[in-house]
Design an enzyme around this catalytic site. Structure first.
Site, PDB file in Angstrom:
ATOM      1  N   LYS A 147       0.943  -1.073   0.299  1.00  0.00           N
ATOM      2  CA  LYS A 147      -0.366   0.012   0.537  1.00  0.00           C
ATOM      3  C   LYS A 147       0.660   0.824  -0.412  1.00  0.00           C
ATOM      4  O   LYS A 147       0.554   2.570  -0.438  1.00  0.00           O
ATOM      5  CB  LYS A 147      -1.077  -0.313   1.302  1.00  0.00           C
ATOM      6  CG  LYS A 147      -1.886  -0.234   1.113  1.00  0.00           C
ATOM      7  CD  LYS A 147      -2.943  -0.686   2.710  1.00  0.00           C
ATOM      8  CE  LYS A 147      -4.780  -1.718   1.627  1.00  0.00           C
ATOM      9  NZ  LYS A 147      -5.225  -1.016   3.010  1.00  0.00           N
ATOM     10  N   LYS A 183      -5.503 -10.699  -6.992  1.00  0.00           N
ATOM     11  CA  LYS A 183      -6.659 -10.721  -6.234  1.00  0.00           C
ATOM     12  C   LYS A 183      -7.615  -9.650  -6.598  1.00  0.00           C
ATOM     13  O   LYS A 183      -7.343  -8.601  -7.189  1.00  0.00           O
ATOM     14  CB  LYS A 183      -6.210 -10.790  -4.990  1.00  0.00           C
ATOM     15  CG  LYS A 183      -6.376  -9.801  -4.211  1.00  0.00           C
ATOM     16  CD  LYS A 183      -5.891 -10.147  -1.918  1.00  0.00           C
ATOM     17  CE  LYS A 183      -5.903  -8.397  -1.773  1.00  0.00           C
ATOM     18  NZ  LYS A 183      -5.756  -8.434  -0.640  1.00  0.00           N
ATOM     19  N   LYS A 216     -11.168  -4.340  -4.155  1.00  0.00           N
ATOM     20  CA  LYS A 216     -12.084  -2.613  -4.508  1.00  0.00           C
ATOM     21  C   LYS A 216     -11.415  -1.988  -4.708  1.00  0.00           C
ATOM     22  O   LYS A 216     -12.025  -0.719  -5.727  1.00  0.00           O
ATOM     23  CB  LYS A 216     -11.926  -1.975  -3.051  1.00  0.00           C
ATOM     24  CG  LYS A 216     -13.188  -3.437  -1.714  1.00  0.00           C
ATOM     25  CD  LYS A 216     -13.144  -2.388  -0.778  1.00  0.00           C
ATOM     26  CE  LYS A 216     -14.422  -3.368   0.315  1.00  0.00           C
ATOM     27  NZ  LYS A 216     -14.008  -3.418   1.278  1.00  0.00           N
TER      28      LYS A 216
HETATM   29  P1  AMP Z   1     -11.785  -5.894   2.397  1.00  0.00           P
HETATM   30  O1  AMP Z   1     -12.148  -5.480   1.210  1.00  0.00           O
HETATM   31  O2  AMP Z   1     -10.031  -5.439   2.891  1.00  0.00           O
HETATM   32  O3  AMP Z   1     -11.508  -5.138   3.959  1.00  0.00           O
HETATM   33  O4  AMP Z   1     -11.829  -6.900   3.296  1.00  0.00           O
HETATM   34  C1  AMP Z   1     -12.577  -7.884   4.342  1.00  0.00           C
HETATM   35  C2  AMP Z   1     -12.683  -9.218   4.216  1.00  0.00           C
HETATM   36  O5  AMP Z   1     -13.296 -10.043   2.756  1.00  0.00           O
HETATM   37  C3  AMP Z   1     -11.607  -9.405   5.127  1.00  0.00           C
HETATM   38  O6  AMP Z   1     -11.762 -10.974   5.167  1.00  0.00           O
HETATM   39  C4  AMP Z   1     -10.608 -10.352   3.269  1.00  0.00           C
HETATM   40  O7  AMP Z   1      -9.359 -11.353   3.783  1.00  0.00           O
HETATM   41  C5  AMP Z   1     -12.183 -10.605   1.722  1.00  0.00           C
HETATM   42  N1  AMP Z   1     -11.133 -10.124   1.112  1.00  0.00           N
HETATM   43  C6  AMP Z   1     -11.227  -9.477   0.194  1.00  0.00           C
HETATM   44  N2  AMP Z   1     -10.395  -9.656  -0.712  1.00  0.00           N
HETATM   45  C7  AMP Z   1     -10.495 -11.068  -0.661  1.00  0.00           C
HETATM   46  C8  AMP Z   1     -10.171 -11.587  -2.048  1.00  0.00           C
HETATM   47  N3  AMP Z   1      -9.983 -11.330  -4.211  1.00  0.00           N
HETATM   48  N4  AMP Z   1     -10.610 -13.113  -2.280  1.00  0.00           N
HETATM   49  C9  AMP Z   1     -11.246 -13.257  -1.258  1.00  0.00           C
HETATM   50  N5  AMP Z   1     -11.078 -12.570   0.158  1.00  0.00           N
HETATM   51  C10 AMP Z   1     -10.694 -12.011   0.431  1.00  0.00           C
END
Ligand code: AMP
Ligand code: TRP
Length: 330
Positions: free
Chosen positions: A111, A194, A197
């Protein structure tokens, strides 16, 4: 006592990776555990945010959790900034976390990029705040996607360090739960990245707000190699394997079972079936999310009530920690 805590950032759209890697498992755990699900707005502000957009995203993510099947009467659903104990405990934990532990965190390196000196102190301390989130409630289990594994190992180390320092087993060491066939959903445009968002291409992800025709179109356009058969070879055919994993997670099968089922039908038939399955599973979720987003007062009331319940637990645990550290409550 088994207590689940997990968090999601209110930044941008919830997508299929969030759903399959995390939220779907959160829904299932409600039946067996006491669960707290937190929209982590304090984590969101570790990078610049537009205030109005942040508030809107906090409500939207809440709607996404409810639409996915999180029941706010059963689980505690709230946004992090309501409970001041998160920041207070994070400070205490900052004081015992060696810089060397934080220097290993790969997400900070990603980041912050090359301009490391320009990155904020908050971004650097992000994993300590995450440890505080979990430990504030003495959570025992933390369901997350694969990308959070390193942060959870740090949270365990910090919990252990605090317990040793105070000579009391205050915090249980939180267990990561990385579950299901899609713990790391990859971009639909690039099988080495991956799904996220922040990707600039909307075709890289399926948003939980996408309508049926958009979901079908994105799956149809998903990048794959030109081989006509369905085989599961994550190293050699990462894009194909990603779609098989997504299918398996949506249908509740294993990747092997899905591969076997489509081994005679060819890749384009598989893709069509995946499109239909995704529309069937995600279409109603998107519709419910859009409906809930028309009811801002309801969403706000869910968060307020959840914050109150969370505060109850947090207050007690924070007082115990502050006392152990020697902070005086006259
Ligand atoms: P975040 O959007 O980064 O706050 O992620 C929220 C949850 O979604 C966390 O548990 C992440 O590990 C999971 N997560 C985010 N992106 C992915 C992805 N591409 N594949 C699987 N899990 C994800
Ligand atoms: N860092 C997590 C993510 O980006 C979100 C998060 C914050 C979290 N606090 C947490 C996850 C505590 C689990 C437990 O996905």
């Amino acid at each position: 006592m088994n207590r689940v805590f997990s968090g999601v950032q209110p930044t941008g759209n919830l997508h299929l990776g969030n759903y399959l890697g995390a939220i779907k498992n959160w829904v299932a755990m409600q039946a067996t555990h006491d669960c707290l699900y937190c929209i982590v707005d304090l984590h969101a502000i570790t990078v610049p945010q537009d205030p109005a957009a942040l508030r809107a995203a906090t409500r939207e993510v809440t709607a996404g959790l409810l639409a996915s099947g999180i029941d706010p009467k059963v689980s505690i659903v709230f946004n992090q900034s309501q409970v001041k104990g998160h920041a207070a405990l994070a400070w205490i934990l900052n004081c015992l976390t060696p810089l060397g532990w934080l220097n290993r965190m790969t997400q900070f390196k990603e980041k912050a990029g090359k301009a490391r000196d320009q990155a904020g102190l908050g971004l650097y301390a992000y994993p300590v705040l995450m440890a505080a989130d979990i430990l504030l409630y003495k959570a025992t289990h933390v369901p997350v996607g694969e990308d959070q594994k390193q942060h959870l190992e740090l949270a365990r180390d910090i919990a252990g360090a605090f317990n040793r320092q105070s000579g009391v087993e205050v915090f249980p060491l939180p267990e990561p739960m990385i579950l299901g066939p899609a713990t790391r959903v990859m971009s639909l445009r690039d099988g080495t990245k991956k799904m996220s968002k922040s990707d600039t291409s909307d075709y890289s992800r399926i948003n939980l707000t996408d309508d049926a025709s958009t979901i079908a179109l994105k799956i149809r356009k998903a990048k794959t190699d030109s081989e006509p058969t369905v085989t599961y070879e994550p190293k050699r055919r990462p894009e194909a394997a990603n779609l098989i994993d997504i299918f398996a997670a949506l249908s509740g099968e294993t990747a092997e079972a899905v591969t076997r089922r489509f081994s005679d039908s060819g890749f384009s038939a598989f893709k069509n079936a995946l499109g239909e399955l995704a529309v069937e599973k995600l279409g109603p979720l998107a519709a419910e999310m859009r409906r809930l987003m028309q009811h801002q007062d309801y969403i706000d009331e869910v968060l307020r009530a959840g914050g109150e319940r969370a505060q109850h637990i947090a207050e007690r645990n924070l007082a115990e920690v502050e006392n152990l550290v020697g902070l005086l409550k006259p």
